[in-house]
Design a protein around this motif. Structure first.
Motif, PDB file in Angstrom:
ATOM      1  N   ASP A 160       0.992  -1.350   0.170  1.00 54.63           N
ATOM      2  CA  ASP A 160       0.371   0.298  -0.253  1.00 54.63           C
ATOM      3  C   ASP A 160       0.772   1.318   0.390  1.00 54.63           C
ATOM      4  O   ASP A 160       0.181   2.416  -0.415  1.00 54.63           O
ATOM      5  CB  ASP A 160      -0.968  -0.433   1.016  1.00 54.63           C
ATOM      6  N   ASP A 161       2.285   1.561   0.155  1.00 53.08           N
ATOM      7  CA  ASP A 161       3.560   2.067   0.717  1.00 53.08           C
ATOM      8  C   ASP A 161       3.702   2.338  -0.762  1.00 53.08           C
ATOM      9  O   ASP A 161       3.943   2.303  -1.417  1.00 53.08           O
ATOM     10  CB  ASP A 161       4.031   2.327   1.643  1.00 53.08           C
TER      11      ASP A 161
ATOM     12  N   CYS B  73       7.202   2.593  -1.138  1.00 53.60           N
ATOM     13  CA  CYS B  73       7.755   1.424  -1.316  1.00 53.60           C
ATOM     14  C   CYS B  73       7.650   0.336  -2.193  1.00 53.60           C
ATOM     15  O   CYS B  73       8.865   0.468  -3.267  1.00 53.60           O
ATOM     16  CB  CYS B  73       7.226   0.718  -0.547  1.00 53.60           C
TER      17      CYS B  73
ATOM     18  N   HIS C 269       1.592  -5.872   6.432  1.00 50.60           N
ATOM     19  CA  HIS C 269       0.327  -4.358   6.811  1.00 50.60           C
ATOM     20  C   HIS C 269      -0.659  -3.811   5.691  1.00 50.60           C
ATOM     21  O   HIS C 269       0.518  -2.867   5.492  1.00 50.60           O
ATOM     22  CB  HIS C 269       1.134  -3.764   7.590  1.00 50.60           C
TER      23      HIS C 269
ATOM     24  N   SER D  99       7.394  -6.859   5.396  1.00 53.08           N
ATOM     25  CA  SER D  99       7.121  -6.023   6.582  1.00 53.08           C
ATOM     26  C   SER D  99       8.486  -5.178   7.043  1.00 53.08           C
ATOM     27  O   SER D  99       9.694  -5.771   7.363  1.00 53.08           O
ATOM     28  CB  SER D  99       6.603  -6.988   7.406  1.00 53.08           C
ATOM     29  N   ALA D 100       8.176  -3.945   7.820  1.00 55.35           N
ATOM     30  CA  ALA D 100       9.010  -3.409   8.835  1.00 55.35           C
ATOM     31  C   ALA D 100       8.652  -4.057  10.235  1.00 55.35           C
ATOM     32  O   ALA D 100      10.115  -3.874  10.556  1.00 55.35           O
ATOM     33  CB  ALA D 100       8.742  -2.274   8.393  1.00 55.35           C
ATOM     34  N   ASP D 101       7.756  -4.838  10.541  1.00 56.77           N
ATOM     35  CA  ASP D 101       7.835  -5.457  11.337  1.00 56.77           C
ATOM     36  C   ASP D 101       8.602  -6.897  11.213  1.00 56.77           C
ATOM     37  O   ASP D 101       8.776  -7.598  10.728  1.00 56.77           O
ATOM     38  CB  ASP D 101       6.523  -5.646  11.504  1.00 56.77           C
TER      39      ASP D 101
ATOM     40  N   LYS E 139      11.407  -4.930   5.714  1.00 55.31           N
ATOM     41  CA  LYS E 139      11.920  -3.680   4.940  1.00 55.31           C
ATOM     42  C   LYS E 139      12.574  -2.437   6.034  1.00 55.31           C
ATOM     43  O   LYS E 139      13.006  -3.091   7.009  1.00 55.31           O
ATOM     44  CB  LYS E 139      10.092  -2.894   5.071  1.00 55.31           C
ATOM     45  N   PRO E 140      13.227  -1.757   5.040  1.00 51.00           N
ATOM     46  CA  PRO E 140      13.799  -1.990   3.922  1.00 51.00           C
ATOM     47  C   PRO E 140      14.110  -3.065   3.034  1.00 51.00           C
ATOM     48  O   PRO E 140      15.103  -2.990   3.332  1.00 51.00           O
ATOM     49  CB  PRO E 140      14.301  -0.682   3.797  1.00 51.00           C
ATOM     50  N   VAL E 141      14.138  -3.047   2.069  1.00 52.05           N
ATOM     51  CA  VAL E 141      14.527  -4.423   1.214  1.00 52.05           C
ATOM     52  C   VAL E 141      15.688  -3.544  -0.193  1.00 52.05           C
ATOM     53  O   VAL E 141      15.304  -3.306  -0.646  1.00 52.05           O
ATOM     54  CB  VAL E 141      12.659  -4.668   0.226  1.00 52.05           C
ATOM     55  N   ARG E 142      16.226  -5.312   0.407  1.00 50.36           N
ATOM     56  CA  ARG E 142      17.600  -4.645  -0.522  1.00 50.36           C
ATOM     57  C   ARG E 142      17.268  -5.250  -1.786  1.00 50.36           C
ATOM     58  O   ARG E 142      16.867  -6.036  -1.173  1.00 50.36           O
ATOM     59  CB  ARG E 142      19.018  -5.168   0.487  1.00 50.36           C
TER      60      ARG E 142
END
Lengths: 168, 663
Positions: free
Chosen positions: B37-38, B41, B84, B109-111, B131-134
């Motif tokens: 949803d972001d 990102c 999320h 997820s950042a979680d 996240k953040p994904v490399r």
């Protein structure tokens, strides 16, 4: 000219990284830039500021009057924090974490204070990045640069030819 | 910003990958669908994936992504999804994709907390990225595609041999009739073995050489499948027999076998997940059996009751029931949901009253009056009334249509099947005759333990699950309700509903939580099991519609656009009636069930009820249970029907007993 700008850009970037405004995620984003997307990072940062503005607004509204839904605040901040971390906004991210801690502690004053911190870091970073993008080699800049360089080279060749021809 | 799939995706058959592999281009051109949803990102991921030479399609809405996947079943190789998301929980999307399309899904997820990662694992994600994904992390995602394909072939081979054996066994005996007994055995075995080997080889060759088009397990097909499985009994369901029962032209044993395997994993996951419920919205998958039994019975009955009271749209009720049934009764048919659907439609009006009733939650009497059979507050005598009302409700349902009876029968059947689990089985024990009224009516007994919810549960027959001690397995209906209730109780505080085994109930209850509404709703959607069952029961188009609507309603609830009906049912049941009820307005999940759950948990039905059982909560409990199922169903059905109906479907038509509940 070009190298000077490059040096300037590199210097700025180093500063931003050293001072903790940005982290290595930003550097990774720059690595993604290529000829097809030379302004990729700038575009991403721009869209970040546009999209995340609503989070800032929503949190602000939610902090105005009670009853305070700390879970909701935490969720909103979680999303904003994720977005910030994706561009490497390190200081902003840290402020977000502090805000979340206040949410967890259900400390509304703490939330307000840390939120002020978030907004501040958010705005500061925006200014710094705007300056950075002006000096960093981007498509726009390089275009102009390229244009100027090409023009210069052409003139050079032309003048050389003229010289050879006799005129000079 | 709304990002719609880019045009990078084209319809390609699976052969593309093999071609690419052969040409050594692989993994270049891997078709990735990324959902987040972001927008920032999403953009970054798209760039990274493009840099890996993958074909990227991005979507910021899970619903859109799912429809893209459905339209273009062979158009993607792998899905990357955020956990999320506002419109649908990432885990629900994961479930859907796994069941419907069987594509590898990577969660992001950042979680990075352990329980969330574990959730990803239990739901079948093939990887979990922080996240953040490399870009380095994305470079190797192709391995999941290869691995999955490899496993599919292995499964098919395995199934082939199993099928072959079955076939051999069938074929052999007649041939060996002439032999003496001992000779028969020897010859039979050896010839069988030989034949098996031959068949296996042949089949393997056939399957491996032929490029079979991927079978699309549509809602109807899956429904048929689940029906066949339930008919045979989950333990005895072998692909060959399932195939015969399904009688679908063009479907091979291998298809059935692999689908069966997935289905079993799903059920297993449900039961395993139910134990990790805490805070897991999607935990509605709890114990497959428990969930099924409870959910089914619960949902069916509750839905009916709720529908009767006008709280839930008929359709939603049906959906609920279907969902509940599907979930709770792994073995039982989905008849219940079907019935419920009918009820849902017929009881749309009462449903409307539900919201009103909610406000009066505290006034048990009023509530009872408002809600057909849904006791708002549970008091001792109300409990008794509840039984009656549930009974009457059941009767009402029965009157509704033959379907209902069928459904009830199925529900009962389901509950019977669930007898394996003490709490659940009881639901429909008594309803073997397929009369809806009977099983539900037996509810009164369970009420004793859990109060009103029990009553409803008793109808389902899963009474005892609710709080364990409280519910007596006695009434089939109640067992279901209880079960769901119990499960919700197990769920975090948010879902007092039922902490019983049924994963579904817990899941539903979780959904009730206001905060979690969205996620809950999503979760319910993600309940494939319920979905299956629901589909099976969906005998009529209208029902399907209902189910779909309900399902969509759930989904819609996430959007807070859900009409009151949705909100009413599930949420009410789950949490504290009043507060949740208010919240329910937005999502069906409201914890209405809370009060009820407390009731159940207390085991003192009478006592608890008096305090809390708002009608709405009760309904919401039921609703919740069904919600999860409904979500699944709706997700499935959605393909077929418009979402608009969702809201209306949530009626609790299938909530028969409530009518009988005395005010």
């Amino acid at each position: 000219m070009e190298s000077q700008k490059k040096r300037q850009a590199a210097y700025m970037k180093k500063n931003l990284l050293d001072q903790g405004y940005l982290d290595e995620q930003f550097a990774h984003l720059e690595e993604l830039q290529d000829d097809a997307n030379p302004n990729f990072v700038e575009e991403v940062v721009k869209s970040f500021y546009t999209d995340s503005a609503r989070f800032i607004r929503n949190i602000e509204v939610a902090l105005e009057n009670g009853p305070y839904d700390f879970t909701k605040l935490d969720n909103m901040m979680y999303q904003f924090k994720g977005s910030s971390s994706s561009i490497g906004a390190r200081r902003v991210k840290r402020q977000c974490s502090m805000f979340q801690e206040c949410c967890y502690a259900k400390n509304i004053e703490g939330c307000r204070n840390t939120f002020q911190g978030v907004k501040q870091e958010y705005a500061t970073l925006k200014t710094k990045l705007e300056t950075y993008f002006q000096v960093s080699p981007s498509l726009n800049n390089s275009n102009k640069h390229l244009y100027a360089t090409t023009l210069f080279v052409c003139l050079n060749i032309f003048s050389k030819k003229l010289f050879q021809a006799k005129l000079l | 910003m709304n990002l719609v799939a880019s045009s990078s995706v084209s319809w390609k058959s699976n052969s593309n990958n093999s071609d690419r592999v052969e040409k050594n281009e692989f993994p270049a051109g891997l078709r990735v669908l990324v959902v987040d949803d972001d927008p920032t990102c999403l953009r970054i991921l798209e760039k990274m994936l493009r840099n890996c030479h993958y074909e990227v399609t991005k979507s910021n809405r899970a619903e859109i992504a799912l429809s893209m996947l459905r339209e273009n079943r062979n158009g993607f190789d792998i899905v990357i999804s955020d956990v999320h998301m506002p419109d649908m929980d990432g885990f629900k999307l994961l479930e859907h994709v796994g069941l419907e399309m069987d594509l590898p899904v990577i969660m992001m997820s950042a979680d990075d907390s352990k329980d969330v990662v574990m959730k990803g694992v239990t739901h079948g994600a093939c990887d979990y990225l922080i996240k953040p994904v490399r870009i380095e992390a994305l470079k190797n995602i192709w391995q999941h595609v290869i691995r999955k394909k490899k496993h599919e072939w292995k499964d098919k081979d395995f199934e082939q041999s199993t099928i072959v054996e079955d076939g051999d066994q069938h074929q052999k005996p007649p041939e060996d009739v002439d032999y003496s007994s001992s000779a028969n055995e020897g010859n039979w075995k050896s010839s069988k073995r030989r034949k098996e080997e031959e068949d296996e080889t042949e089949e393997r060759d056939d399957t491996s050489t032929l490029k079979k088009p991927r079978v699309v397990w549509s809602v109807e097909l899956h429904q048929q499948f689940v029906q066949a499985v339930n008919q045979l009994g989950i333990d005895k369901a072998v692909p060959k027999k399932i195939l015969e029962l399904m009688n679908v032209p063009g479907l091979t044993r291998e298809n059935v076998a692999s689908h069966l395997q997935k289905y079993r994993l799903y059920l297993r996951r449900l039961s395993g997940v139910s134990q990790h419920q805490n805070g897991l919205n999607d935990s509605f998958m709890g114990h497959p059996e428990a969930a099924y039994g409870t959910m089914t019975s619960f949902s069916g009955l509750e839905l009916q009751a709720l529908a009767a009271t006008g709280q839930l749209p008929a359709q939603s009720l049906a959906t609920f029931q279907a969902a509940a049934l599907g979930r709770s009764a792994t073995k039982s048919a989905i008849s219940m949901p079907l019935v419920d659907q009918r009820n849902l439609f017929s009881f749309e009006n009462p449903k409307l009253r539900y919201p009103e009733g909610q406000q009066q939650l505290n006034n048990s009497n009023k509530q009872i009056n408002l809600l057909h059979g849904i006791p708002t507050t549970m008091e001792p005598k109300q409990l008794a009334d509840l039984h009656q009302s549930s009974q009457s409700f059941v009767a009402m349902n029965m009157q509704g249509n033959a379907r209902m009876q069928q459904n009830n029968a199925l529900l009962m059947h389901m509950s019977q099947q669930q007898q394996k689990q003490p709490s659940r089985g009881q639901m429909l024990n008594e309803s073997s005759n397929g009369q809806v009224s009977q099983p539900p009516l037996s509810m009164p007994q369970p009420l004793s333990s859990n109060g009103i919810p029990a009553a409803i549960l008793s109808r389902n027959g899963i009474v005892d699950n609710v709080r364990g001690p409280v519910y007596n397995p006695v009434s089939p209906a109640s067992s279901m309700v209880d079960f769901s209730l119990n499960q919700t109780t197990e769920l975090q505080n948010s879902f007092p509903l039922v902490s019983s085994n049924s994963g579904m109930s817990t899941l539903t209850s979780k959904r009730l939580l206001p905060e979690e509404v969205n996620s809950d709703i999503k979760g319910s959607r993600g309940f494939p099991v319920g979905y299956d069952i629901f589909e099976e029961l969906h005998q009529q188009k209208s029902q399907d519609w209902g189910i779909q609507n309900v399902g969509s309603a759930f989904g819609a609830s996430d959007h807070s656009g859900i009409p009151g009906t949705l909100d009413v049912s599930p949420s009410m049941l789950v949490q504290q009636g009043i507060s949740s009820m208010k919240k329910n307005g937005q999502n069906g999940n409201s914890p209405m069930g809370g009060p009820q759950l407390n009731l159940f948990s207390g085991g003192n039905l009478l006592t608890v009820k008096a305090e809390q059982l708002p009608d709405t909560s009760y309904q919401s409990n039921l609703f919740l249970e069904q919600f999860g199922q409904d979500d699944l169903m709706s997700a499935i059905l959605k393909q077929q029907e418009s979402v608009g109906e969702v809201e209306t479907e949530f009626g609790f038509d299938g909530y028969p007993p409530l009518d009988n509940l005395p005010v």
